[in-house]
Design a protein around this motif. Structure first.
Motif, PDB file in Angstrom:
ATOM      1  N   UNK A  39       0.831  -1.202   0.000  1.00 28.19           N
ATOM      2  CA  UNK A  39       0.000   0.000   0.000  1.00 28.19           C
ATOM      3  C   UNK A  39       0.866   1.253   0.000  1.00 28.19           C
ATOM      4  N   UNK A  40       0.603   2.107  -0.969  1.00 28.12           N
ATOM      5  CA  UNK A  40       1.107   3.474  -0.951  1.00 28.12           C
ATOM      6  C   UNK A  40      -0.102   4.376  -1.168  1.00 28.12           C
ATOM      7  N   UNK A  41       0.016   5.620  -0.774  1.00 27.38           N
ATOM      8  CA  UNK A  41      -1.067   6.575  -0.926  1.00 27.38           C
ATOM      9  C   UNK A  41      -0.623   7.668  -1.886  1.00 27.38           C
ATOM     10  N   UNK A  42      -1.487   7.985  -2.840  1.00 26.20           N
ATOM     11  CA  UNK A  42      -1.160   9.017  -3.802  1.00 26.20           C
ATOM     12  C   UNK A  42      -1.187  10.378  -3.122  1.00 26.20           C
ATOM     13  N   UNK A  43      -0.233  11.222  -3.447  1.00 29.98           N
ATOM     14  CA  UNK A  43      -0.223  12.567  -2.893  1.00 29.98           C
ATOM     15  C   UNK A  43       1.081  12.885  -2.201  1.00 29.98           C
ATOM     16  N   UNK A  44       1.549  14.102  -2.410  1.00 27.35           N
ATOM     17  CA  UNK A  44       2.822  14.509  -1.809  1.00 27.35           C
ATOM     18  C   UNK A  44       2.759  14.488  -0.291  1.00 27.35           C
ATOM     19  N   UNK A  45       1.618  14.880   0.281  1.00 27.41           N
ATOM     20  CA  UNK A  45       1.520  14.962   1.736  1.00 27.41           C
ATOM     21  C   UNK A  45       1.449  13.588   2.381  1.00 27.41           C
ATOM     22  N   UNK A  46       1.147  12.551   1.597  1.00 30.38           N
ATOM     23  CA  UNK A  46       1.052  11.190   2.135  1.00 30.38           C
ATOM     24  C   UNK A  46       2.362  10.412   1.985  1.00 30.38           C
ATOM     25  N   UNK A  47       3.384  11.062   1.463  1.00 28.40           N
ATOM     26  CA  UNK A  47       4.673  10.407   1.240  1.00 28.40           C
ATOM     27  C   UNK A  47       5.803  11.299   1.738  1.00 28.40           C
ATOM     28  N   UNK A  48       5.884  11.494   3.058  1.00 23.81           N
ATOM     29  CA  UNK A  48       6.876  12.424   3.605  1.00 23.81           C
ATOM     30  C   UNK A  48       8.316  12.012   3.315  1.00 23.81           C
ATOM     31  N   UNK A  49       8.559  10.713   3.112  1.00 25.86           N
ATOM     32  CA  UNK A  49       9.912  10.265   2.812  1.00 25.86           C
ATOM     33  C   UNK A  49      10.359  10.729   1.431  1.00 25.86           C
ATOM     34  N   UNK A  50       9.536  10.458   0.418  1.00 22.09           N
ATOM     35  CA  UNK A  50       9.872  10.862  -0.948  1.00 22.09           C
ATOM     36  C   UNK A  50       9.766  12.372  -1.124  1.00 22.09           C
ATOM     37  N   UNK A  51       8.722  12.968  -0.538  1.00 24.29           N
ATOM     38  CA  UNK A  51       8.533  14.408  -0.663  1.00 24.29           C
ATOM     39  C   UNK A  51       9.662  15.164   0.017  1.00 24.29           C
ATOM     40  N   UNK A  52      10.084  14.674   1.181  1.00 27.26           N
ATOM     41  CA  UNK A  52      11.159  15.310   1.930  1.00 27.26           C
ATOM     42  C   UNK A  52      12.547  14.908   1.473  1.00 27.26           C
ATOM     43  N   UNK A  53      12.613  14.060   0.437  1.00 29.33           N
ATOM     44  CA  UNK A  53      13.888  13.600  -0.126  1.00 29.33           C
ATOM     45  C   UNK A  53      14.778  12.969   0.946  1.00 29.33           C
ATOM     46  N   UNK A  54      14.160  12.105   1.761  1.00 33.00           N
ATOM     47  CA  UNK A  54      14.884  11.440   2.843  1.00 33.00           C
ATOM     48  C   UNK A  54      15.156   9.986   2.457  1.00 33.00           C
ATOM     49  N   UNK A  55      16.408   9.673   2.141  1.00 34.45           N
ATOM     50  CA  UNK A  55      16.758   8.291   1.809  1.00 34.45           C
ATOM     51  C   UNK A  55      16.560   7.385   3.022  1.00 34.45           C
ATOM     52  N   UNK A  56      16.862   7.893   4.194  1.00 35.96           N
ATOM     53  CA  UNK A  56      16.721   7.080   5.410  1.00 35.96           C
ATOM     54  C   UNK A  56      15.275   6.641   5.611  1.00 35.96           C
ATOM     55  N   UNK A  57      14.345   7.589   5.474  1.00 37.02           N
ATOM     56  CA  UNK A  57      12.934   7.247   5.624  1.00 37.02           C
ATOM     57  C   UNK A  57      12.453   6.350   4.490  1.00 37.02           C
ATOM     58  N   UNK A  58      12.944   6.592   3.276  1.00 36.33           N
ATOM     59  CA  UNK A  58      12.501   5.810   2.120  1.00 36.33           C
ATOM     60  C   UNK A  58      12.928   4.359   2.238  1.00 36.33           C
ATOM     61  N   UNK A  59      14.144   4.117   2.700  1.00 33.82           N
ATOM     62  CA  UNK A  59      14.640   2.751   2.857  1.00 33.82           C
ATOM     63  C   UNK A  59      13.768   1.962   3.829  1.00 33.82           C
ATOM     64  N   UNK A  60      13.180   2.644   4.801  1.00 30.64           N
ATOM     65  CA  UNK A  60      12.330   1.965   5.777  1.00 30.64           C
ATOM     66  C   UNK A  60      11.089   1.339   5.135  1.00 30.64           C
ATOM     67  N   UNK A  61      10.708   1.817   3.936  1.00 31.92           N
ATOM     68  CA  UNK A  61       9.568   1.209   3.250  1.00 31.92           C
ATOM     69  C   UNK A  61       9.810  -0.284   3.015  1.00 31.92           C
ATOM     70  N   UNK A  62      11.060  -0.618   2.735  1.00 34.26           N
ATOM     71  CA  UNK A  62      11.399  -2.011   2.437  1.00 34.26           C
ATOM     72  C   UNK A  62      11.765  -2.808   3.674  1.00 34.26           C
TER      73      UNK A  62
END
Length: 552
Positions: free
Chosen positions: A352-375
């Motif tokens: 599950x992912x949610x469409x929208x910039x506000x629902x993806x703070x990792x990608x929107x905030x350009x945070x690799x650390x937060x993005x890696x946590x998705x996996x």
């Protein structure tokens, strides 16, 4: 009367910003008018996931994806289904856009600082034959920074032009009419609205405090679509998709009302394909809404079981992520305007992912650390978990009987029978242990996991839905979510607007959603996804360059 600018752009969304930047960069003077406040600059693109359709990109090649212009064009035409006389210019735009997506689009953006997340998504996968609807390969390139990341380069360029005096913003200016003399558009007039400090996306005041009139050699209409105006959506609803939904939620703010489309049409512009539209069927009510009837779209992986309101699985190939309008057509044919996902905790955390910039703070905030946590996270991404806990459309239970009972209570229709739902889930579960199966959705899951991008972050390891080790069980009530207008003003490849008599209206251009993202309907009946923002970029660029050249 003296001209106030060389070009006027009506609308400060992505397409309008791109057009204005191109005009200013050509050394011309441009005014950007928007009825909302400065805080809403960037329009709907700001709220988006930032997906871009690219063909044979370095990101694709690094992942072993073999793409080409021929394959992309085959997919586009199979998806669009062009079949009308008025599809002449939309088809020309489609051919030009696919060439752009395979050519200078990525480099043009990259030169402005735009960057792309390295894992390419696979949206609208189809499932019919090779010439039918859908992307044959992954092409959904997510902007690093999502929607704000795609707006930023053009806002920066616009601010630079503003400092040099070549660009003027006029916010809280609502256009009420085009000024026309001897068949040539020479400006706009309208009302000045009182200042507002509401947050981006919230409904703003319509109190009039004055009026205005501005003149220019060209006007570019970049006012967006009709998705926030449910009455207008229903008025234009195509019979081929069944009766219009009685209940819908909104994927766009209230000011996306189609008002400027009506004004431009009244001035003689030719509006075509008004019955073509793009609405999602995986909409959920926002537990923290920003605008009226605010909905969010679930971007699902392939594993959730999809049931209609009566408890029947959607037929092949209408699986999550396959054919948005095919699913909409089927759902409306049931006599109900909602459907259900049934899934497990293992599925929601991976898929599950949610469409929208506000629902993806990792990608929107350009945070690799937060993005890696998705996996690597044990749970779903925080915004998804928040919806699971607080969203009105989510149900979590430890067993199927309690889940179905709660589903009936939530819908109020009491249509679901436990034995019927259970038989279908158990039948699917018996198929999951083998790598070769006859259940087409399970085949789809195996196919997805052959793609490294899906295996890493978008497709859960196959398992039985009723296996308690993967619980708890989750049900999600899915609503129809309004989003995009696929028809629009007929334009040539310079974005010049045609009149009702087939003639070019001098001085008038249309871009973005107002132009059906190009030509009055570049997508035809369906979209390949990742194509809406790109259509704003391409039409805005063409219009800005053509208008700047035309004004001399």
């Amino acid at each position: 009367m003296a001209e106030d600018a060389d070009v006027i752009v009506v609308g400060g969304g992505l397409a309008g910003l791109v057009a204005a930047c191109e005009v200013a960069d050509a050394g011309k003077r441009v005014i950007v008018i928007d009825q909302e406040g400065e805080q809403s600059l960037g329009g709907q693109a700001f709220w988006s996931f930032g997906g871009l359709f690219l063909v044979d990109s370095p990101e694709q090649r690094r992942l072993g994806i073999k793409d080409s212009v021929d394959l992309a064009m085959q997919d586009w035409l199979g998806t669009a289904g062009f079949d009308r006389d008025e599809d002449l210019w939309p088809r020309k735009w489609a051919e030009a856009y696919v060439a752009f997506a395979a050519g200078e689009k990525r480099g043009w953006l990259r030169a402005m600082g735009h960057r792309i997340f390295p894992v390419v998504g696979w949206a609208e996968r189809g499932g019919y034959d090779a010439m039918g609807h859908g992307n044959s390969v992954p092409r959904f390139h997510v902007t690093w920074g999502t929607g704000p990341g795609i707006v930023e380069p053009f806002e920066r360029r616009a601010r630079e032009a503003q400092k040099s005096g070549r660009l003027i913003f006029k916010f809280r200016h609502r256009v009420d009419a085009l000024t026309i003399s001897n068949g040539t558009v020479e400006g706009v007039s309208g009302a000045i609205l009182e200042p507002t400090n509401v947050e981006r996306g919230q409904s703003s005041s319509r109190k009039v405090i004055g009026d205005f009139s501005l003149r220019a050699q060209a006007v570019i209409v970049a006012s967006g679509g009709i998705g926030g105006n449910h009455d207008l959506v229903r008025q234009n609803w195509p019979q081929r998709l069944g009766a219009p939904p009685k209940h819908m939620i909104s994927g766009v703010p209230e000011h996306v009302d189609g008002r400027m489309i009506g004004i431009t049409e009244a001035a003689g512009a030719r509006l075509i394909n008004r019955d073509r539209m793009w609405h999602y069927v995986e909409g959920i009510r926002n537990w923290a809404p920003i605008w009226p009837r605010h909905g969010i779209r679930i971007l699902p992986g392939p594993s959730s079981l999809w049931f209609d309101a009566t408890g029947n699985r959607l037929p092949a190939p209408l699986f999550p992520g396959s054919d948005t309008l095919g699913q909409l057509h089927y759902i409306m044919g049931t006599g109900y305007d909602y459907s259900w996902f049934i899934l497990t905790q293992s599925i929601i955390k991976k898929e599950f992912a949610l469409s929208g910039s506000e629902q993806n703070p990792d990608l929107t905030g350009k945070s690799w650390r937060m993005t890696i946590k998705r996996a690597t996270n044990k749970g779903a991404p925080a915004p998804v978990e928040a919806f699971k806990q607080k969203g009105a459309d989510f149900i979590v239970r430890d067993n199927l009987a309690d889940l179905v009972s709660a589903m009936n209570a939530l819908s109020g229709d009491n249509l679901l029978q436990l034995d019927h739902v259970k038989r279908q889930i158990e039948a699917r579960d018996r198929e999951i242990t083998n790598p070769y199966v006859k259940d087409a959705q399970v085949m789809n899951i195996h196919n997805a996991r052959r793609y490294i991008g899906d295996k890493l972050i978008r497709t859960a390891k196959p398992h039985r839905i009723l296996d308690p080790e993967h619980g708890p069980l989750i049900a999600v009530k899915l609503n129809i979510l309004t989003r995009k207008t696929l028809g629009g003003f007929e334009t040539d490849l310079d974005s010049r607007v045609f009149g009702t008599g087939g003639e070019i209206i001098k001085g008038l251009y249309a871009v973005g959603e107002a132009a059906g993202f190009g030509g009055g309907g570049v997508h035809g009946y369906r979209s390949l996804e990742g194509t809406f923002l790109g259509g704003c970029l391409f039409t805005g660029r063409n219009a800005g360059r053509a208008a700047a050249k035309a004004v001399g």
